[in-house]
Design an enzyme around this catalytic site. Structure first.
Site, PDB file in Angstrom:
ATOM      1  N   ILE A 236       0.841  -1.197   0.000  1.00 57.46           N
ATOM      2  CA  ILE A 236       0.000   0.000   0.000  1.00 57.46           C
ATOM      3  C   ILE A 236       0.879   1.250   0.000  1.00 57.46           C
ATOM      4  CG2 ILE A 236      -1.754   1.300   1.269  1.00 57.46           C
ATOM      5  CD1 ILE A 236      -2.795  -1.290   2.395  1.00 57.46           C
TER       6      ILE A 236
ATOM      7  N   GLU B  18       2.131  -3.954   5.724  1.00 57.65           N
ATOM      8  CA  GLU B  18       1.058  -3.683   4.762  1.00 57.65           C
ATOM      9  C   GLU B  18       1.470  -4.183   3.392  1.00 57.65           C
ATOM     10  OE1 GLU B  18       3.844  -1.847   4.117  1.00 57.65           O
ATOM     11  OE2 GLU B  18       2.676  -0.263   3.115  1.00 57.65           O
TER      12      GLU B  18
HETATM   13  P1  GH3 Z   1       5.377   3.497   0.896  1.00 58.60           P
HETATM   14  O1  GH3 Z   1       4.512   4.106  -0.132  1.00 58.60           O
HETATM   15  O2  GH3 Z   1       6.806   3.774   0.678  1.00 58.60           O
HETATM   16  O3  GH3 Z   1       5.118   2.048   1.031  1.00 58.60           O
HETATM   17  O4  GH3 Z   1       4.985   4.208   2.262  1.00 58.60           O
HETATM   18  P2  GH3 Z   1       4.394   3.515   3.518  1.00 58.60           P
HETATM   19  O5  GH3 Z   1       4.066   4.570   4.513  1.00 58.60           O
HETATM   20  O6  GH3 Z   1       3.274   2.649   3.141  1.00 58.60           O
HETATM   21  O7  GH3 Z   1       5.573   2.565   3.916  1.00 58.60           O
HETATM   22  P3  GH3 Z   1       6.271   2.146   5.220  1.00 58.60           P
HETATM   23  O8  GH3 Z   1       6.775   0.781   4.995  1.00 58.60           O
HETATM   24  O9  GH3 Z   1       7.289   3.198   5.572  1.00 58.60           O
HETATM   25  O10 GH3 Z   1       5.166   2.132   6.354  1.00 58.60           O
HETATM   26  C1  GH3 Z   1       4.271   1.101   6.489  1.00 58.60           C
HETATM   27  C2  GH3 Z   1       3.382   1.444   7.654  1.00 58.60           C
HETATM   28  O11 GH3 Z   1       2.460   0.400   7.876  1.00 58.60           O
HETATM   29  C3  GH3 Z   1       4.134   1.617   8.930  1.00 58.60           C
HETATM   30  C4  GH3 Z   1       3.373   0.823   9.948  1.00 58.60           C
HETATM   31  O12 GH3 Z   1       3.039   1.566  11.076  1.00 58.60           O
HETATM   32  C5  GH3 Z   1       2.118   0.439   9.235  1.00 58.60           C
HETATM   33  N1  GH3 Z   1       1.623  -0.864   9.625  1.00 58.60           N
HETATM   34  C6  GH3 Z   1       2.267  -2.046   9.601  1.00 58.60           C
HETATM   35  N2  GH3 Z   1       1.471  -3.024  10.047  1.00 58.60           N
HETATM   36  C7  GH3 Z   1       0.284  -2.453  10.364  1.00 58.60           C
HETATM   37  C8  GH3 Z   1      -0.952  -2.950  10.882  1.00 58.60           C
HETATM   38  O13 GH3 Z   1      -1.132  -4.146  11.138  1.00 58.60           O
HETATM   39  N3  GH3 Z   1      -1.956  -2.077  11.078  1.00 58.60           N
HETATM   40  C9  GH3 Z   1      -1.803  -0.748  10.805  1.00 58.60           C
HETATM   41  N4  GH3 Z   1      -2.835   0.062  11.011  1.00 58.60           N
HETATM   42  N5  GH3 Z   1      -0.660  -0.246  10.325  1.00 58.60           N
HETATM   43  C10 GH3 Z   1       0.376  -1.086  10.091  1.00 58.60           C
HETATM   44 MG    MG Z   2       3.633   0.940   1.940  1.00 58.88          MG
HETATM   45 MG    MG Z   3       5.700  -1.632   3.363  1.00 58.37          MG
HETATM   46 MG    MG Z   4       7.539   0.746   2.535  1.00 58.03          MG
END
Ligand code: GH3
Ligand code: MG
Ligand code: MG
Ligand code: MG
Length: 324
Positions: free
Chosen positions: A201, A243
């Site tokens: 995502i 995600e």
């Molecule tokens: P990018 O377009 O580069 O992918 O940006 P991004 O913000 O999607 O990427 P990044 O990997 O930096 O951040 C992913 C975020 O997903 C950070 C984390 O807090 C959130 N996340 C991970 N697992 C879960 C979850 O189970 N529930 C929720 N609500 N958030 C989650």
């Molecule tokens: Mg992402």
């Molecule tokens: Mg990611």
């Molecule tokens: Mg990422």
């Protein structure tokens, strides 16, 4: 199945359940053709159980798998038919394999009775059948059978739980790690295509920051559910990381894989996710890294690595796009 798993695991201790089981209310099949025995046994058991009488052993063999009885009582001296053979057939049929079985025979048939016990009949009764003994032996087998069913259910639920992601209900990383190897090996052996889509995502952190973590969870669940619609039974779909979802498509070459990825990307972009019970729409886009198996790959790690690299490229080229 996730709800089931949670209920079974979180439910009462099977041992406690077993202790509380009265051993009553079972579905019992009585295979007997002597009117006096039918009357005697049927009357005694009907007080506690639901009894079905079948005088024809051939019919019994058809009905038993269809009607799912808990227990069958089988006469060893049916007119023109070997009751022991019926028992052995019931034991070998997939759908009656775990049914409780009790033989009814005469003292002089002890040798046959022993053979029956040997291949897995649970118990026996001697004629003339004593009412109290009948009720007690049936109850014991009913309880034993229910207990083993409960254990089987609990075991299956815990195995499912171990390979399922709690939030999305998709398979988890552990499942992927275990299954990708064999799937990769099979594709290599058959020299068939194998594609890997890594879906991430875009700016998901921003969704969390803007709408809160709960809303983020809801979006993630809806995202997983939507992707699930593009999956065939032989594909693997697993939550790979926070995600990120990985989709493995056996048989797919690059053009197919790209097309699937592009369809998903478009579909995610086109329809925002309704959250908070439909009161709010959140628009989301997804980037997809696609890779396909190469003859030079030494294992699934190579495939995953290329999907990851492609995803990184999709992100750096501006997101909401497919790269291979
Ligand atoms: P990018 O377009 O580069 O992918 O940006 P991004 O913000 O999607 O990427 P990044 O990997 O930096 O951040 C992913 C975020 O997903 C950070 C984390 O807090 C959130 N996340 C991970 N697992 C879960 C979850 O189970 N529930 C929720 N609500 N958030 C989650
Ligand atoms: Mg992402
Ligand atoms: Mg990611
Ligand atoms: Mg990422």
């Amino acid at each position: 199945s996730r709800a089931l798993a949670t209920r079974e695991i979180g439910g009462p201790d099977p041992l406690v359940l077993a202790a509380a089981d009265t051993g009553e209310g079972a579905r019992i099949l009585l295979v007997e053709d002597r009117p006096s025995a039918i009357d005697r046994i049927g009357t005694a058991l009907s007080q506690y159980h639901q009894v079905t009488v079948e005088t024809d052993p051939h019919r019994a063999l058809v009905r038993a798998p269809e009607e799912q009885f808990d227990l069958a009582l089988v006469s060893l001296d049916l007119e023109g038919f070997d009751g022991l053979r019926l028992c052995s057939q019931l034991r070998s049929l997939e759908r009656t394999r775990n049914m409780a079985l009790i033989m009814i025979g005469e003292m002089h048939e002890k040798a046959r009775i022993t053979r029956g016990l040997d291949f897995g009949v649970n118990d026996y009764l001697l004629r003339p059948v004593d009412r109290n003994e009948l009720v007690a032996r049936v109850r014991t087998q009913v309880r034993r059978r229910r207990f083993s069913e409960t254990l089987r259910g609990a075991l299956q639920a815990s195995m499912e739980l171990a390979i399922t992601d709690d939030l999305t209900g998709l398979h988890n990383r552990r499942y992927l790690d275990r299954h990708l190897g064999p799937v990769f090996g099979e594709a290599a052996l058959q020299q068939k295509g194998l594609a890997c889509l890594l879906l991430d995502i875009d700016r998901f952190k921003l969704i969390n920051d803007t709408y809160g973590h709960e809303a983020g969870d809801e979006v993630l669940r809806a995202f997983a559910e939507r992707i699930r619609q593009y999956v065939r039974p032989m594909d693997i779909l697993a939550r790979y990381g926070g995600e990120e979802i990985v989709m493995v498509v056996p048989g797919a070459e690059l053009p197919d894989a790209r097309a699937i990825a592009e369809r998903i990307r478009e579909r995610i972009e086109a329809t925002p996710f309704a959250i908070d019970g439909g009161t709010r729409d959140i628009g989301v886009t997804v980037s997809v890294g696609v890779s396909v198996r190469r003859a030079t790959d030494t294992g699934p790690a190579d495939l995953l690595k290329r999907a990851d690299t492609a995803l990184y490229r999709a992100k750096s080229f501006g997101r909401n796009r497919v790269e291979a």
